[in-house]
Design a protein around this motif. Structure first.
Motif: not given
Length: 508
Positions: A144, A147, A149-153, A279, A281, A292, A469-470
Motif C-alpha cells: 500500500r 496515503a 487509503e484507510q488504515k487499520m487504526d 503514510v 508508520i 512511508q 500522528e493525528h
C-alpha cells in the motif's frame, strides 16, 4: 602461512589473488576456487576479494612442472593444505557482520508518477494484444503506497485516559507535561478570532470552541506557494487559518511579505510531495518518527519539522490567531525566576541578581504587550500575568514545561529594533516553544516509568504519540513547505526501498 585479505566491506569486479610459495609468485587454480567459494557467502553477487598469501612448503613437496612457464604449481597433500587455508580465511571473516559498513542516503525524492504518465504505455500494451498483459503483479508491487487509503487504526476506538486514570497532581515546582495538558482540557479555554477585540473586553466575551467556528467553513487544504496571491484579495471571508478559524483581517506589511517570499523560495518540491503523500508508520521517540512514501521508508526529525511548521504558520497566519486562554493566569515574574534558575538560561553571578533581571524581563514585556496581543495573541494583563497563548493549530497545545524559558527568550533573544528581524526572531522563538521536544514529554519522565505499561495498554487518545500522528503529521501534509536544506542536514533520511530489499533477498 601469512598474508593479507580483504574483509566483507571491500569488493572488486575481478578477483586479485597474489600467491607466493617459498617466496616465488605462482598460481594455483584449485586454491583460488576454494577461497572464492568462501567469499561468496559474504560479498554481493559478481564481486570478488583481494588476497595476498605467502605459503612455506617443503620444496620436495612442490611440483613446478605443471606449466612450461612454471607459474602453475601443484603440491603434495593439496586437499589438506587447501582446507586449512579455507578455514583460516573463514575464521577471519566470521566477524564480518559486526564490522560491516552501511551508508545512509539523504532524501532525494523524485516527483510522483501521475496517471497521465502511465496512460500512454498502458494503452500501447493493451492495443498491441501482447499476451500476459494483466498477469498477477510481483510480490514487491503488492504494497500500500496511497496515503489516502484507510488504515487499520480507524477501526480501533481509543480509550479516554481521563475517564480511567486518576488525576496525578504535579509536585510543587514541577512543570506540566504534554500528556497531562492534553488529558485535562480545563486548563485552557479557546477563544475564536471573532471574539478577540481589545484587551479590555476580551475577558467579557463568551468562550466558544474553535471547531464550532470552523464547521461551516471550507477545509484549509491548499498549497502555501499560492498564498501570496491570496492575501491580496479583498474578500477573505473563506480563508482559514491553520487552526481552522476564519481570518479576520489582511496584513500587507512589507517585512511580512518578504518573510513569506523567503519561505516559498526555499521550498523543496520533492520533499513537499513526499510529505503531502506520506503514510505515518509510528514514533521512534518524541524526536524521530517513521513514515512511508511510495515504496520507501523514511526517518524524519519531528522536532525540526514541527518547528518549521509552526514558524510558517506564524508567518502566514500573522495577526489572525485564536487564543488559548489560561484558566489561571501565570505570573511573569515567577516564570522569569524559574527560567533563570534553570541551567539552560546560562545565568552567572556576573549577570547580576536574578530578582533584578526578572523584574527587567517583566517590565520589558509589559511595554511590548500591546504588540504581542495584537499580532501574536500573547496576552499580558495589567497585573503582569500571562493570560493567553496563540492557538496555532487545531487540537494542539504546547508543552508548558518550556513556558518559563520561552518568556526569558522573548525578552533576551528577540531583535526588537528592526521590524522584519523582530517578526522573524519572535516567530522562531514561538515555533521553538510549540515544537515537539523530547525533553518536554512523558517519554522519559518518572510518571511514565511508573504507569508505562498501563498507559500504553489503555491507549490515550491525547498522548504525544496521538498528537504526532493525528495532528502534527496531518499538518505536514497540508501546511508545510519544507526547506531545501532538510534534504541535506539529516532531517529526513531514507532508510530502505522495497525494490532494493528484494534484490538483497534474491542474492541470498
Amino acid at each position: 602461512m601469512k598474508g593479507y585479505i580483504s574483509n566483507a566491506n571491500y569488493s572488486v569486479k575481478k578477483c586479485i589473488f597474489l600467491l607466493f610459495i617459498n617466496h616465488r609468485l605462482v598460481e594455483s587454480s584449485m586454491l583460488r576456487k576454494a577461497i572464492e567459494s568462501v567469499y561468496a557467502a559474504y560479498l554481493p553477487k559478481n564481486t570478488h576479494p583481494f588476497l595476498y598469501l605467502s605459503l612455506e612448503i617443503l620444496p620436495q613437496n612442490v611440483d613446478v612442472n605443471v606449466h612450461p612457464t612454471k607459474h602453475e604449481v601443484h603440491f603434495l597433500h593439496e586437499d589438506g593444505i587447501i582446507e586449512s587455508v579455507q578455514q583460516t580465511v573463514e575464521s577471519k571473516l566470521l566477524g564480518a557482520n559486526s564490522s560491516r559498513t552501511y551508508f545512509t542516503q539523504t532524501l532525494l525524492p523524485r516527483p510522483a508518477i501521475t496517471s497521465s504518465d502511465l496512460a500512454k504505455p498502458l494503452a500501447a500494451v493493451a492495443s498491441s494484444g501482447v499476451e500476459g498483459f494483466g498477469d498477477k503483479p510481483c510480490a514487491r508491487q503488492l504494497v500500500r503506497t496511497d496515503a489516502k487509503e484507510q488504515k487499520m487504526d480507524a477501526f480501533l476506538q481509543p480509550v479516554n485516559m481521563s475517564h480511567v486514570l486518576p488525576a496525578i497532581p504535579a509536585a510543587a515546582g514541577e512543570p506540566w507535561s504534554q500528556d497531562s495538558e492534553m488529558l485535562d482540557a480545563s486548563d485552557f479555554e479557546v477563544l475564536s478570532v471573532k471574539d478577540i477585540g481589545s484587551s479590555a473586553n476580551t475577558a467579557e466575551q463568551d468562550l466558544q470552541p474553535c471547531h464550532e467556528e470552523s464547521s461551516s467553513g471550507p477545509s484549509r487544504k491548499r498549497p502555501r506557494a499560492n498564498l501570496l496571491d491570496d492575501i491580496k484579495e479583498e474578500d477573505s471571508g473563506h480563508d482559514m487559518t491553520a487552526a481552522r478559524l476564519p481570518k479576520r483581517r489582511i496584513i500587507n506589511l512589507t517585512s511580512l511579505l518578504s518573510l513569506r517570499e523567503e519561505i516559498s523560495s526555499r521550498n523543496h518540491t520533492g520533499l513537499q510531495d513526499m510529505l503531502q503523500n506520506h503514510v505515518f508508520i509510528g514514533c521512534v521517540n518524541p524526536q524521530w518518527a517513521l513514515v512511508q512514501y511510495q515504496t520507501k521508508l523514511y526517518l524524519i526529525n519531528s522536532t525540526k519539522l514541527s518547528q518549521e511548521l509552526f514558524y510558517q504558520i506564524l508567518t502566514f497566519d500573522f495577526g489572525n490567531f485564536g487564543v488559548l486562554r489560561l484558566s489561571n493566569p501565570a505570573p511573569l515574574y515567577e516564570l522569569a525566576m524559574m527560567a533563570l534558575d534553570s541551567p539552560e538560561s546560562g545565568w552567572t553571578e556576573d549577570d547580576g541578581p536574578k530578582e533584578g533581571l526578572a523584574e527587567y524581563i517583566v517590565d520589558f514585556l509589559r511595554t511590548k504587550s500591546e504588540m504581542l496581543q495584537d499580532y501574536f495573541s500573547i496576552g499580558i494583563d495589567e497585573n503582569r500575568n500571562l493570560t493567553g497563548l496563540p492557538l496555532l493549530l487545531e487540537n494542539y497545545i504546547p508543552a508548558l514545561e518550556g513556558l518559563p524559558m520561552f518568556i526569558l527568550r522573548l525578552a533576551t533573544e528577540v531583535n526588537w529594533d528592526e521590524e522584519k528581524e523582530c517578526f522573524d526572531s519572535l516567530s522562531k522563538e514561538c515555533s521553538m516553544f510549540y515544537s515537539i521536544r523530547k525533553e518536554y514529554t512523558l517519554y522519559d519522565s518518572p510518571i511514565l516509568l511508573q504507569m508505562g505499561q498501563q498507559h500504553e495498554k489503555l491507549g490515550s487518545d491525547k498522548s504525544w504519540k496521538w498528537t504526532a500522528e493525528h495532528v502534527i503529521s496531518k499538518a505536514f501534509r497540508t501546511l508545510l513547505l519544507p526547506p531545501k536544506d532538510f534534504a541535506e542536514n539529516g532531517t529526513i533520511l531514507q532508510l530502505a526501498n522495497l525494490p532494493d530489499l528484494y534484490k538483497v533477498f534474491e542474492r541470498c
